[in-house]
Scaffold this active site. Structure first.
Site, PDB file in Angstrom:
ATOM      1  N   GLU A  95       0.835  -1.208   0.000  1.00 21.71           N
ATOM      2  CA  GLU A  95       0.000   0.000   0.000  1.00 21.71           C
ATOM      3  C   GLU A  95       0.869   1.258   0.000  1.00 21.71           C
ATOM      4  O   GLU A  95       0.851   2.050   0.933  1.00 21.71           O
ATOM      5  CB  GLU A  95      -0.954  -0.036   1.188  1.00 21.71           C
ATOM      6  N   GLU A 126      -5.324  -8.717  -0.979  1.00 22.88           N
ATOM      7  CA  GLU A 126      -5.976  -8.584   0.329  1.00 22.88           C
ATOM      8  C   GLU A 126      -7.453  -8.345   0.104  1.00 22.88           C
ATOM      9  O   GLU A 126      -7.834  -7.456  -0.678  1.00 22.88           O
ATOM     10  CB  GLU A 126      -5.427  -7.398   1.123  1.00 22.88           C
TER      11      GLU A 126
HETATM   12  C1  BG6 Z   1      -4.403  -3.276   4.736  1.00 23.31           C
HETATM   13  C2  BG6 Z   1      -3.011  -3.573   5.234  1.00 23.31           C
HETATM   14  O1  BG6 Z   1      -4.530  -1.916   4.662  1.00 23.31           O
HETATM   15  O2  BG6 Z   1      -5.489  -3.634   5.523  1.00 23.31           O
HETATM   16  C3  BG6 Z   1      -2.942  -4.679   6.279  1.00 23.31           C
HETATM   17  O3  BG6 Z   1      -2.148  -3.865   4.172  1.00 23.31           O
HETATM   18  C4  BG6 Z   1      -4.100  -4.541   7.223  1.00 23.31           C
HETATM   19  O4  BG6 Z   1      -1.697  -4.591   6.919  1.00 23.31           O
HETATM   20  C5  BG6 Z   1      -5.399  -4.705   6.439  1.00 23.31           C
HETATM   21  O5  BG6 Z   1      -4.045  -5.413   8.298  1.00 23.31           O
HETATM   22  C6  BG6 Z   1      -6.659  -4.700   7.280  1.00 23.31           C
HETATM   23  O6  BG6 Z   1      -6.716  -3.561   8.068  1.00 23.31           O
HETATM   24  P1  BG6 Z   1      -6.856  -3.641   9.655  1.00 23.31           P
HETATM   25  O7  BG6 Z   1      -6.635  -2.263  10.099  1.00 23.31           O
HETATM   26  O8  BG6 Z   1      -8.229  -4.120   9.928  1.00 23.31           O
HETATM   27  O9  BG6 Z   1      -5.829  -4.580  10.118  1.00 23.31           O
END
Ligand code: BG6
Length: 490
Positions: free
Chosen positions: A190, A385
């Protein structure tokens, strides 16, 4: 005809060292920025700006402390000691790919060390060997919120040009060592997130830049990451000409709140703020609109001709991204309800539901995002993701019935299929965030769970770290075994 994903589609899951590994002071590892990120139990979980602010004083306090409860990324899911068991569970689910990151501070504990830490290198050798034992391809992020803290305290993070050289040295070491074990690399997780959390992404602490314009500092640091990313792409290809290197962006997707031209213009402007990073990394040059923004804001971003040549010469091979939710924008936000998103807040969309953490759930937004990105770049995409952070309940018999997670993933996968089959998008694979519970990046909570595999540890680090399968585990196993057809045919 049975509907299914293309042959060779890479199904799997994704984690990051800083949230999964723990073992923060073992095996010669140095302290990273995430090891100093505190629990803020007194803060509204949606107030990202406040949570991500950190001062030099707080970092120095963290450095004196051995506490892992107050600094929960120090324990994560204890993947450092459980990775064999975890990879075995992923293999049983049929994973084709496992996305993970290398903690820079395990390889170069201080970032500026002369020699790499052999114990750290060996640790990832073992992880990659374990993956290959089961035919799982590692997909490796070189930097996922893990700069060594020494780079913050003695170099001012990515603002300092010297950090490019240190990163290049690190990349040279890892791409050489793992050239026969890793085929897929991502440079910076990101890359756009520096604007939202400058500390974890760029090692930038506001109080160290007094007298300077902080947004300008952020874009200067970003320039250094662009150059470093291009050099990393070059090096990885030199070590293994068959490897593929991708950029990684947060796919924040915005809709205009109404059909007023002002709202559409606002949305277009906002999308440019999202695309400027991938525009740079894919086309190898800054888009004019970004340079215009620098000019209009009076930013003086120092860049050499050589930097620009490097960026042009070594663009990425594919585009990877995270997608969790969508939200709205409007020219006039007065009276409109706001909602949380991936480390930002935006206007709530009245037509779609939200997660326990206020992230709006929009599977169609994933299809829209795929089409937008593919039309814009015409390069293969990889969704690295996607997932639902939710509170899970362990029933008396030990079962965890996470139907909400199954619903979320099923609907997103169905839209992904339409993007491929109806819209002609080229998609390499899909890795859910996260196949196993781990620390939340934004809130530092363990109770915001994403996994198919439950990890017995609470927000304070109490628990056995025992792994158990949730209902979604067998569900995803079947999705992979049938190459998607188990959820595409009903
Ligand atoms: C993404 C990141 O933005 O979202 C991860 O690359 C992160 O590192 C994921 O864990 C989910 O977000 P969060 O804040 O719920 O962990």
């Amino acid at each position: 005809m049975v509907k299914k994903f293309p042959e060779g589609f890479l199904w799997g899951g994704a984690v990051a060292a800083n949230q999964y590994e723990g073992g923060w002071n073992e095996g010669g590892k140095g302290v990273s920025v995430s090891d100093c990120a505190r629990h803020h139990l007194d803060v509204d979980v949606q107030d990202y700006a406040k949570q991500n602010e950190i001062s030099t004083k707080e970092i120095l306090e963290a450095m004196k402390s051995d506490d892992t409860s107050l600094y929960p990324k120090r324990h994560g899911s204890d993947g450092y000691h459980h990775y064999k068991e975890d990879i075995k569970l992923f293999a049983e689910m049929g994973f084709k790919v496992f996305r993970l990151s290398i903690a820079w501070s395990r390889i170069f504990p201080n970032g500026d060390d002369k020699e790499p830490n052999e114990e750290g290198l060996k640790f990832y050798d073992d992880i990659f060997d374990e993956c290959h034992k089961y035919g799982i391809e590692p997909l490796v992020t070189m930097s996922h919120y893990e700069p060594p803290i020494n780079l913050v305290l003695n170099y001012n993070g990515w603002y300092d040009r010297e950090v490019i050289d240190m990163f290049v040295k690190y990349v040279d070491v890892i791409t050489d060592r793992y050239k026969d074990k890793v085929k897929y690399w991502l440079t910076f997780n990101e890359v756009d997130s520096m604007i939202r959390h400058p500390y974890t992404t760029g090692g930038l602490v506001r109080d160290r830049f007094e007298g300077k314009n902080f947004p300008e500092v952020i874009f200067q640091a970003m320039h250094h990451q662009f150059v470093a990313s291009a050099l990393a792409t070059k090096i990885a290809h030199e070590k293994n000409p068959d490897c593929k290197v991708g950029c990684m962006l947060t796919k924040l997707t915005y809709y205009p709140y109404t059909c007023k031209p002002e709202d559409l213009l606002e949305q277009q402007q906002r999308m440019r703020q999202i695309y400027c990073y991938s525009d740079t990394q894919v086309h190898g040059e800054y888009p004019k609109y970004l340079l215009q923004m620098y000019k209009n804001k009076g930013f003086n971003i120092k860049m050499t001709d050589e930097d620009l040549k490097i960026m042009k010469k070594y663009p990425v091979d594919f585009i990877s991204f995270s997608y969790y939710s969508s939200s709205c924008v409007a020219a006039d936000t007065k009276g409109l309800e706001m909602s949380a998103g991936n480390t930002e807040t935006a206007i709530k969309n009245p037509y779609i539901p939200s997660s326990d953490w206020g992230w709006q759930i929009d599977p169609i937004g994933l299809r829209i995002s795929c089409v937008d990105l593919y039309d814009r770049y015409r390069k293969p995409l990889f969704i690295v993701e996607n997932g639902l952070g939710a509170k899970d309940t362990v029933e008396e018999d030990g079962s965890i019935n996470d139907d909400y997670r199954i619903d979320y993933l099923r609907e997103h996968i169905r839209q992904m299929y339409k993007a491929i089959e109806e819209d002609g998008v080229e998609l390499m694979g899909y890795t859910t965030w996260a196949p196993i519970d781990l620390l939340s990046n934004s809130t530092n909570q363990m109770s915001k769970r994403y996994g198919f595999i439950y990890v017995d540890v609470d927000d304070y680090g109490n628990g056995t770290y025992k792994r158990s399968k949730k209902k979604s585990y067998d569900w995803y196993k079947e999705v992979i075994a049938t190459n998607g057809s188990s959820i595409l045919d009903d």
